[in-house]
Scaffold this active site. Structure first.
Site, PDB file in Angstrom:
ATOM      1  CG  HIS A  21      78.991   0.137  47.008  1.00  0.00           C
ATOM      2  ND1 HIS A  21      80.305   0.010  46.606  1.00  0.00           N
ATOM      3  CD2 HIS A  21      78.514  -1.111  47.178  1.00  0.00           C
ATOM      4  CE1 HIS A  21      80.583  -1.274  46.534  1.00  0.00           C
ATOM      5  NE2 HIS A  21      79.531  -1.973  46.877  1.00  0.00           N
ATOM      6  CG  ASP A  77      72.440  -5.752  49.772  1.00  0.00           C
ATOM      7  OD1 ASP A  77      72.317  -6.860  49.240  1.00  0.00           O
ATOM      8  OD2 ASP A  77      73.462  -5.376  50.360  1.00  0.00           O
TER       9      ASP A  77
HETATM   10  N1  ACO Z   1      72.402   6.780  54.675  1.00  0.00           N
HETATM   11  C1  ACO Z   1      72.735   8.036  55.074  1.00  0.00           C
HETATM   12  N2  ACO Z   1      73.966   8.543  54.983  1.00  0.00           N
HETATM   13  C2  ACO Z   1      74.918   7.759  54.483  1.00  0.00           C
HETATM   14  C3  ACO Z   1      74.659   6.439  54.044  1.00  0.00           C
HETATM   15  C4  ACO Z   1      73.333   5.960  54.164  1.00  0.00           C
HETATM   16  N3  ACO Z   1      73.019   4.711  53.777  1.00  0.00           N
HETATM   17  N4  ACO Z   1      75.801   5.871  53.606  1.00  0.00           N
HETATM   18  C5  ACO Z   1      76.773   6.792  53.743  1.00  0.00           C
HETATM   19  N5  ACO Z   1      76.228   7.945  54.265  1.00  0.00           N
HETATM   20  C6  ACO Z   1      76.935   9.201  54.508  1.00  0.00           C
HETATM   21  C7  ACO Z   1      77.861   9.096  55.732  1.00  0.00           C
HETATM   22  O1  ACO Z   1      77.193   9.444  56.918  1.00  0.00           O
HETATM   23  C8  ACO Z   1      78.961  10.053  55.369  1.00  0.00           C
HETATM   24  O2  ACO Z   1      78.464  11.362  55.585  1.00  0.00           O
HETATM   25  P1  ACO Z   1      79.455  12.536  56.110  1.00  0.00           P
HETATM   26  O3  ACO Z   1      80.457  12.718  54.988  1.00  0.00           O
HETATM   27  O4  ACO Z   1      78.585  13.705  56.335  1.00  0.00           O
HETATM   28  O5  ACO Z   1      80.101  12.008  57.362  1.00  0.00           O
HETATM   29  C9  ACO Z   1      79.103   9.882  53.845  1.00  0.00           C
HETATM   30  O6  ACO Z   1      77.796   9.430  53.403  1.00  0.00           O
HETATM   31  C10 ACO Z   1      80.158   8.858  53.446  1.00  0.00           C
HETATM   32  O7  ACO Z   1      79.863   7.618  54.103  1.00  0.00           O
HETATM   33  P2  ACO Z   1      80.950   6.606  54.666  1.00  0.00           P
HETATM   34  O8  ACO Z   1      80.391   5.870  55.837  1.00  0.00           O
HETATM   35  O9  ACO Z   1      82.244   7.311  54.843  1.00  0.00           O
HETATM   36  O10 ACO Z   1      81.097   5.619  53.452  1.00  0.00           O
HETATM   37  P3  ACO Z   1      81.787   4.195  53.496  1.00  0.00           P
HETATM   38  O11 ACO Z   1      82.343   3.982  52.141  1.00  0.00           O
HETATM   39  O12 ACO Z   1      82.719   4.053  54.653  1.00  0.00           O
HETATM   40  O13 ACO Z   1      80.573   3.176  53.766  1.00  0.00           O
HETATM   41  C11 ACO Z   1      78.668   1.839  53.385  1.00  0.00           C
HETATM   42  C12 ACO Z   1      79.892   2.527  52.763  1.00  0.00           C
HETATM   43  C13 ACO Z   1      79.086   0.991  54.579  1.00  0.00           C
HETATM   44  C14 ACO Z   1      78.046   0.898  52.350  1.00  0.00           C
HETATM   45  C15 ACO Z   1      77.641   2.921  53.806  1.00  0.00           C
HETATM   46  O14 ACO Z   1      77.209   3.658  52.665  1.00  0.00           O
HETATM   47  C16 ACO Z   1      76.450   2.344  54.540  1.00  0.00           C
HETATM   48  O15 ACO Z   1      76.509   2.148  55.768  1.00  0.00           O
HETATM   49  N6  ACO Z   1      75.313   2.021  53.829  1.00  0.00           N
HETATM   50  C17 ACO Z   1      74.180   1.392  54.423  1.00  0.00           C
HETATM   51  C18 ACO Z   1      74.451  -0.118  54.561  1.00  0.00           C
HETATM   52  C19 ACO Z   1      74.435  -0.842  53.228  1.00  0.00           C
HETATM   53  O16 ACO Z   1      73.539  -0.661  52.400  1.00  0.00           O
HETATM   54  N7  ACO Z   1      75.436  -1.719  53.015  1.00  0.00           N
HETATM   55  C20 ACO Z   1      75.520  -2.564  51.802  1.00  0.00           C
HETATM   56  C21 ACO Z   1      76.658  -2.153  50.945  1.00  0.00           C
HETATM   57  S1  ACO Z   1      76.678  -3.088  49.453  1.00  0.00           S
HETATM   58  C22 ACO Z   1      77.231  -4.586  49.917  1.00  0.00           C
HETATM   59  O17 ACO Z   1      78.009  -4.763  50.797  1.00  0.00           O
HETATM   60  C23 ACO Z   1      76.723  -5.687  49.224  1.00  0.00           C
END
Ligand code: ACO
Length: 434
Positions: free
Chosen positions: A311, A368
């Site tokens: 998140h 979710d």
């Molecule tokens: N699985 C694996 N790795 C992940 C995940 C995941 N679900 N989420 C983040 N990471 C990793 C990224 O690859 C990144 O790694 P790095 O530092 O080695 O490059 C690090 O964690 C930080 O992630 P970001 O993408 O920079 O985080 P951001 O805040 O931009 O994105 C998001 C947040 C979009 C929710 C992301 O965690 C994601 O894509 N999750 C899966 C989709 C999801 O569940 N979305 C629902 C969110 S809640 C809502 O909207 C109701």
């Protein structure tokens, strides 16, 4: 809203050898910010913050979220207490009016929801024109936008009509959502009933049929209430910021909410609940080796991510997820419904939470991760999950739109950019290019 959170303290920024002073703001929960609005005029510099992760776009008194401590409250009330003790309609009233309703206020609000539950018969005909496999979010977004053609109160002062418009939206989106499901099944639509509560009415419109009357299960109604409450607001998330941004151009509530629905559709936002179920189903169908998927999610060369994990704001366990996980166990037990995907989700969570990759990045299950399993047990198909999220998030969108509209410091949202394209070059007529 009065902007009286300036402490008198000034932050200093030194650029090009000059020191510029910028005012400090402190919110009621102690959140601190530097008001950089005069930065460009003073220094020629703008603030750069791609993805807005470090940008406060407004001053708001609706929802408080502390992602480090896992705190979420609406209008000062803890989310867990609201989910335990309130109906979704009460929480919608709280978000949109600022205080919990008295019994008289709640009755009057529920009456309005009943009065507005039908959709114009001409709108019902729209459903016939969508191709059978239309994504329900596409239908919902365009139908909500169409509401301003049928109910054009916005021509007058919108804040005078906001209660009416809010009740209209809350009530009609529920009907539109249920009708879109019925149409997708090729079944006759079921009209709303005045004798049923908000959530029971929705479930009845979804599942009642001329050949098999729907029996209302109070545990299911309770779980739906909880789910909708937990989704009702989450401060400046992508869809709510969209509603505010679109509304900042003085666009009507229906069109602004329709834009929010489109933003919510994305798999990185509200579409994640559907993505979680697709992911769990795919793991199950491919032999159930969830550890392999955890490994894939960690591989920087693989674009796969664990849906329902991570998140932007929560760097600890999402407080909503804890409540939903418990509700999930209760509903499934009540319905005597066993779901291999729930066991898979729990195993996956356990492995991920012990894994250094997830620990180092503070990646926890989000709202979710378990919600889809409850929806599935209720009989709601996967392609309707994000519509359910939209139904829950409506009160938040309305509250933010109203707050933005009423803010004396409102300005159209218009970020700047750092241009890195070509420098000025001479125009070349088409025959001389090549
Ligand atoms: N699985 C694996 N790795 C992940 C995940 C995941 N679900 N989420 C983040 N990471 C990793 C990224 O690859 C990144 O790694 P790095 O530092 O080695 O490059 C690090 O964690 C930080 O992630 P970001 O993408 O920079 O985080 P951001 O805040 O931009 O994105 C998001 C947040 C979009 C929710 C992301 O965690 C994601 O894509 N999750 C899966 C989709 C999801 O569940 N979305 C629902 C969110 S809640 C809502 O909207 C109701």
């Amino acid at each position: 809203m009065p902007h009286n959170y300036y402490t008198g303290e000034m932050a200093e920024i030194k650029i090009d050898g000059k020191v510029h002073e910028l005012p400090v703001i402190v919110g009621t929960e102690g959140e601190k910010a530097i008001d950089i609005r005069s930065l460009r005029a003073k220094s020629g510099y703008i603030a750069f913050d791609g993805g807005y992760a470090n940008t406060g776009s407004c001053i708001s008194n609706i929802t408080y979220l502390d992602g480090e401590s896992g705190i979420l409250s609406y209008r000062g009330y803890d989310i867990a207490e609201l989910a335990e003790n309130c109906s979704f309609v009460e929480v919608a009233y709280l978000l949109d009016h600022g205080s919990l309703p008295t019994r008289t206020e709640l009755n009057a609000f529920s009456q309005m929801l009943n009065d507005f539950a039908m959709v114009h018969e001409d709108m019902i005909r729209f459903f016939d024109s969508y191709p059978a496999k239309s994504p329900p979010m596409a239908i919902l977004s365009s139908m909500v936008n169409s509401l301003c053609s049928f109910y054009p109160e916005m021509a007058n002062n919108p804040l005078e009509n906001i209660d009416k418009m809010s009740a209209r939206l809350l009530s009609k989106v529920r009907t539109i959502a249920a009708f879109s499901y019925k149409k997708s099944m090729g079944h006759p639509v079921v009209y709303p009933r005045h004798d049923l509560s908000y959530c029971a009415n929705f479930l009845n419109m979804m599942f009642d049929s001329p050949v098999r009357p729907y029996e209302i299960n109070h545990k299911v109604v309770e779980a739906l209430n909880k789910l909708l409450i937990l989704h009702a607001d989450h401060e400046q998330n992508c869809s709510t910021s969209t509603v505010r941004m679109v509304g900042s151009a003085r666009v009507n509530l229906y069109a602004s909410v329709s834009a929010g629905i489109s933003a919510l559709w994305g798999p990185l936002h509200g579409g994640a609940n559907q993505a979680v179920m697709d992911m769990l189903a795919s793991i199950h169908e491919n032999g159930g080796d969830y550890r392999k998927y955890v490994e894939r999610a960690k591989d920087p060369k693989d674009p796969f991510r664990l849906a329902g994990f991570g998140h932007r704001v929560y760097k600890t366990y999402d407080p909503r997820c804890r409540i939903i996980k418990q509700a999930c166990d209760e509903v499934l037990a009540d319905l005597k419904y066993s779901d291999p995907l729930l066991d898979l989700a729990k195993d996956l969570e356990e492995v991920a939470l012990k894994d250094d990759y997830f620990i180092e990045r503070n990646l926890y299950p989000n709202v979710d991760f378990y919600s889809g399993i409850i929806y599935r047990a209720m009989g709601i198909p996967t392609n309707m999950f994000t519509v359910m999220f939209a139904l829950g998030r409506l009160p938040g969108w309305i509250a933010h739109w109203k707050e933005m509209w009423d803010d004396p410091a409102w300005r159209i949202s218009r970020p700047r950019q750092i241009y890195v394209g070509p420098l000025s070059r001479p125009f070349v007529p088409i025959d001389q290019r090549g």
